[in-house]
Design a protein around this motif. Structure first.
Motif, short mmCIF file in Angstrom:
data_model
loop_
_atom_site.label_atom_id
_atom_site.label_comp_id
_atom_site.label_asym_id
_atom_site.label_seq_id
_atom_site.Cartn_x
_atom_site.Cartn_y
_atom_site.Cartn_z
N GLY A 302 48.26 54.83 54.57
CA GLY A 302 48.27 53.39 54.79
C GLY A 302 48.93 53.64 56.50
N SER A 322 46.60 57.84 65.66
CA SER A 322 45.59 57.66 64.05
C SER A 322 45.11 56.98 63.17
CB SER A 322 46.74 57.46 63.49
OG SER A 322 47.90 58.12 63.13
N VAL A 323 44.22 57.45 62.95
CA VAL A 323 43.24 56.94 62.41
C VAL A 323 43.40 55.98 60.74
CG1 VAL A 323 40.19 55.85 61.44
CG2 VAL A 323 41.54 56.95 64.08
N VAL A 324 44.64 55.20 60.33
CA VAL A 324 43.82 54.84 58.98
C VAL A 324 42.77 54.52 58.48
CG1 VAL A 324 45.25 52.86 57.55
CG2 VAL A 324 46.84 53.61 59.82
N SER A 325 42.24 54.53 57.43
CA SER A 325 40.78 54.36 57.27
C SER A 325 40.76 53.81 56.05
CB SER A 325 39.82 55.65 57.36
OG SER A 325 40.11 56.97 57.14
N TYR A 326 41.44 52.75 55.86
CA TYR A 326 41.56 52.71 54.56
C TYR A 326 39.75 52.60 53.73
CZ TYR A 326 45.16 51.11 51.41
OH TYR A 326 46.10 50.39 50.32
N ASP A 327 39.62 51.25 54.22
CA ASP A 327 38.40 50.99 53.54
C ASP A 327 36.79 52.46 53.91
OD1 ASP A 327 36.99 49.09 52.04
OD2 ASP A 327 34.81 49.45 53.78
N ILE A 330 35.13 53.09 57.49
CA ILE A 330 36.01 53.42 58.35
C ILE A 330 35.69 54.49 57.98
CG2 ILE A 330 38.62 53.49 59.44
CD1 ILE A 330 36.80 50.53 59.44
N VAL A 334 34.47 55.88 61.22
CA VAL A 334 35.34 55.78 62.98
C VAL A 334 35.30 57.62 62.48
CG1 VAL A 334 37.63 55.78 63.42
CG2 VAL A 334 36.01 53.56 62.55
N ARG A 411 54.27 52.32 43.04
CA ARG A 411 53.23 52.81 44.61
C ARG A 411 53.90 52.92 45.79
NH1 ARG A 411 48.57 50.17 46.17
NH2 ARG A 411 48.45 49.91 48.00
N ALA B 306 50.51 49.02 59.46
CA ALA B 306 50.06 48.54 58.65
C ALA B 306 50.74 48.92 56.90
CB ALA B 306 48.69 49.91 58.98
N THR B 310 49.77 48.03 53.91
CA THR B 310 49.14 48.61 52.48
C THR B 310 50.54 48.27 51.62
OG1 THR B 310 49.96 50.50 53.59
CG2 THR B 310 47.25 49.43 53.87
N GLY B 314 46.39 45.62 45.77
CA GLY B 314 45.34 45.55 46.20
C GLY B 314 45.48 44.99 47.36
N SER B 315 45.99 45.78 48.34
CA SER B 315 45.56 45.40 49.84
C SER B 315 43.97 45.56 50.39
CB SER B 315 46.73 45.73 50.66
OG SER B 315 47.16 47.33 50.47
N LYS B 320 41.17 47.08 55.77
CA LYS B 320 40.44 47.96 55.96
C LYS B 320 40.58 48.66 56.66
CE LYS B 320 35.76 46.98 56.98
NZ LYS B 320 34.72 46.24 57.74
N GLY B 321 41.82 48.96 57.94
CA GLY B 321 41.99 49.81 58.19
C GLY B 321 42.78 49.61 59.36
N SER B 322 43.58 50.91 60.23
CA SER B 322 43.92 50.51 61.80
C SER B 322 43.45 51.79 62.72
CB SER B 322 45.58 50.51 61.33
OG SER B 322 45.59 49.82 61.28
N VAL B 323 44.23 51.93 64.22
CA VAL B 323 44.06 52.21 64.85
C VAL B 323 45.33 52.52 65.37
CG1 VAL B 323 43.28 53.50 67.22
CG2 VAL B 323 41.39 52.87 65.20
N VAL B 363 35.98 47.94 66.17
CA VAL B 363 35.81 49.34 65.30
C VAL B 363 35.69 49.45 64.48
CG1 VAL B 363 36.68 51.86 65.48
CG2 VAL B 363 37.04 50.72 67.38
N MET B 364 37.05 48.22 64.25
CA MET B 364 36.84 48.02 62.57
C MET B 364 36.43 46.86 61.85
SD MET B 364 39.83 49.60 61.44
CE MET B 364 40.14 51.34 62.05
#
Lengths: 434, 434
Positions: A302, A322-327, A330, A334, A411, B306, B310, B314-315, B320-323, B363-364
């Motif tokens: 994350g 960076s790209v945080v691609s949690y979902d 994304i 992306v 976690r 981010a 996260t 449960g987040s 969904k994500g970040s740039v 983007v997200m």
């Protein structure tokens, strides 16, 4: 006073002084666990560097007899007693009047501090603000104290001496404590005592357990000279070994280097780094040497890997983003991980992190990248991929290395472990890449 | 033993016991500042919840007479002494034999622990591994100790009793300590003592200094009943106020609620949250209530926002994500901040964070976003935009709020302050958005 200083300087010519330092931290918030004490570690590091040894740290609440008891105990145990906390402007702070009583003084207004507090008030607030009684009170000090000016806050430091022992009281606000330590306390201790040199050598091993490491270097350890100690610091599934020596600087340094090179040889097959340095700094060093850039594609961490990299001053030289691609959307939209891959082998898989790596190299246009995907818990685990399962990839456009790991903690710690291990892989990739 | 337990239970019917707990942490690494002690805060929180009060915390090194002294001191000061650290398999750990001597026992092999250690070795390593002498030694315990089984590691907990005082020794590895606390120590203390109820109420104020707050609620504070204390915890430019009460559960809870609602009323114009909860958890709660999603566009915070989001289990339901757009090229190419804007007003500007926000929402594809850009130091500052200058934007596709802030600490703390303040703005935006 003057006579004693002369005596100290004279004595310093003939012997080194192993002074004992105690740290007393005051505040209920430390005892109910609302705040983690980070001050003490910083203070200990700084003291260590000048050859002063913290041998006890005590935390007590905002309770008069508990503080008194701590002062008595540490007075008996140490030469220098550093006190932090309990100096704020509010009524839960009882430390200053207590110190006044303990050292047999009376409270007086310290005009210079009052001027400083008044000045701060005029500058911090955009409009003129009246000085409250509680603010004025911060400028009062026991008449038996030497004031240590605090340019970065309102509560001054105070130095007391009693039967040859030195007591110094500082605010608990970290940057104010640090200012007073650097500006007053460390120079004062260096001047007052003939401190011995304390040296450390640290290395990090990866891939061997603490007890196996100990078994292997048993003979090395038992042959160490008396003034050198060895400590094991297991962390992040890695073990740091630290040698600590004290004595006269030149000979101690020489002996430490000698012993350290023997140790390095003993563990050479599991040696990762021969200094006490976090991987994010090491990574920066390698990247700067090669004049290369880096990016991260993070799912389960994350953004924590990016945070570690950017916690280093000057990281903008080699870190682009960076790209945080949690979902998963994304990862697909992306980073262009294929929908097929996600559907067939899932987000936590070798193929996915490989595609994330490729994708982020393309989006960010850097030389190197790291990609991670895993399950940090507490939810989201399955029989096949239990909580703690992580896939990571490091590489460049030409070559990719992957690794599967498994962590079994909570976690927060799983995120840390994943990040540190990913950074380690990345470091080694960059280092060995030609 | 049995008689004493009966006696305790009998006594418990008639009075509550205010037991004093000390925590002793053992290990050189804590005294040279190589490791920050996070165990103590966690332990104190857990003890507090069952009504046991930690009134002293002491840290000593791996030095026999220092440990002995700490045992003597805390024996004199407390009813329950919890000891962590110093139980590893390597030679720098001297705690166990020392405890054996202190409590007048002799070391014996604890067969059940040996079985457990053997089992662990069989399972942790993929191939059969010989049990080393040092591993076998971990299963030895003083014959005067009651063993507290440690299912998650090799070193068992040990309970000693001496003149009515309880001593419990645990490993310093956080998850092992936590296991032994939860499995053994907390239930044992609850069973053994009639602990009072300790209650807290915490609120957070934003936009008022500690001393002005104190001035305002002076009368409130002086009218507090004897069993309720007020503490000020300034942090992140905000001030938390904490009420702590102890007594019989029902009446204490009632009184606390009463007093807390008066306090909330006194500070209502600066009240941010009326519970002790980090913004990342609060944000998650608001987003879940509204069934909405969020993203971040981070420059200077490098992914830390981010990471905070996260860090909450449960987040993935709402994040969904970040740039992370550290480099301007990423702001332009990924977030579509216009080159003109960057060239004319620069990356740290209101216009840039507005465009970053718009870009990342695009983007997200989330409902809300936060964007930050600033100068965290130590380098990069200028006359016009000194180190610590930050612009932040929060909003959705329809509406954006921006704020300029200025922090004056070191890089690490500037990143934290920026992130926490950005999360606060975001929380308030989501809360008030209809």
């Amino acid at each position: 006073m003057f006579k004693r200083q002369l005596l100290y300087k004279f004595a310093a010519l003939f012997f080194m002084e192993n002074i004992k330092v105690s740290i007393i931290t005051i505040g209920d918030e430390l005892l109910i666990g609302q705040v983690i004490d980070t001050n003490s570690a910083w203070m200990a590091q700084q003291l260590n560097e000048i050859g002063a040894w913290v041998h006890r740290r005590v935390a007590v609440g905002d309770v008069e007899n508990e503080i008194w008891q701590a002062l008595d105990d540490e007075n008996a145990a140490s030469d220098v007693i550093l006190i932090t906390g309990g100096l704020g402007p509010t009524a839960d702070d009882i430390t200053k009047p207590l110190l006044c009583k303990y050292f047999g003084g009376k409270m007086v207004m310290h005009e210079e501090t009052l001027e400083h507090v008044t000045y701060l008030f005029g500058h911090v607030f955009k409009r003129p603000m009246p000085l409250l009684d509680s603010n004025r009170k911060q400028a009062e000090v026991p008449d038996v104290a030497t004031v240590l000016k605090n340019y970065v806050g309102t509560a001054p430091g105070m130095l007391f001496e009693k039967n040859g022992k030195i007591f110094i009281s500082m605010p608990g606000v970290p940057h104010e404590m640090k200012f007073i330590m650097e500006k007053h306390v460390l120079p004062l201790l260096k001047q007052r005592f003939a401190l011995p040199y304390i040296g450390h050598r640290t290395l990090l091993t990866v891939g061997i357990g603490e007890s196996f490491l100990a078994e292997r270097i048993k003979n090395f350890e038992s042959s160490l000279p008396q003034n050198i100690r060895l400590a094991y610091l297991p962390n992040y599934g890695m073990v740091r070994l630290r040698l600590t020596a004290q004595g006269e600087k030149e000979s101690t340094e020489k002996k430490l280097d000698e012993v350290f090179s023997i140790l390095k040889n003993e563990v050479k097959d599991v040696l990762a780094v021969d200094e006490d340095i976090p991987f994010e700094i090491l990574l920066g060093r390698f990247l700067k040497e090669k004049n290369k850039t880096v990016t991260t594609a993070e799912s389960c961490t994350g953004g924590y890997i990016a945070h570690l990299i950017t916690s280093v001053a000057g990281s903008s030289d080699y870190f682009k983003g960076s790209v945080v691609s949690y979902d998963n959307s994304i990862k697909e939209n992306v980073l262009h991980v294929s929908n097929e891959t996600l559907a067939s082998v899932g987000a936590v898989s070798e193929e996915t992190v490989k595609q994330m790596l490729k994708g982020v190299l393309n989006v960010m246009r850097t030389d190197y990248a790291v990609a991670v995907s895993g399950i940090m818990g507490p939810g989201g685990g399955s029989e096949e991929k239990p909580v703690g399962t992580v896939w990571m990839a490091v590489g460049n456009v030409e070559r990719v290395e992957t690794k599967k790991m498994h962590f079994r903690f909570d976690r927060k710690r799983n995120i840390e472990l994943t990040s540190v291990n990913a950074l380690y892989l990345l470091c080694m990739f960059v280092k060995n890449d030609s």
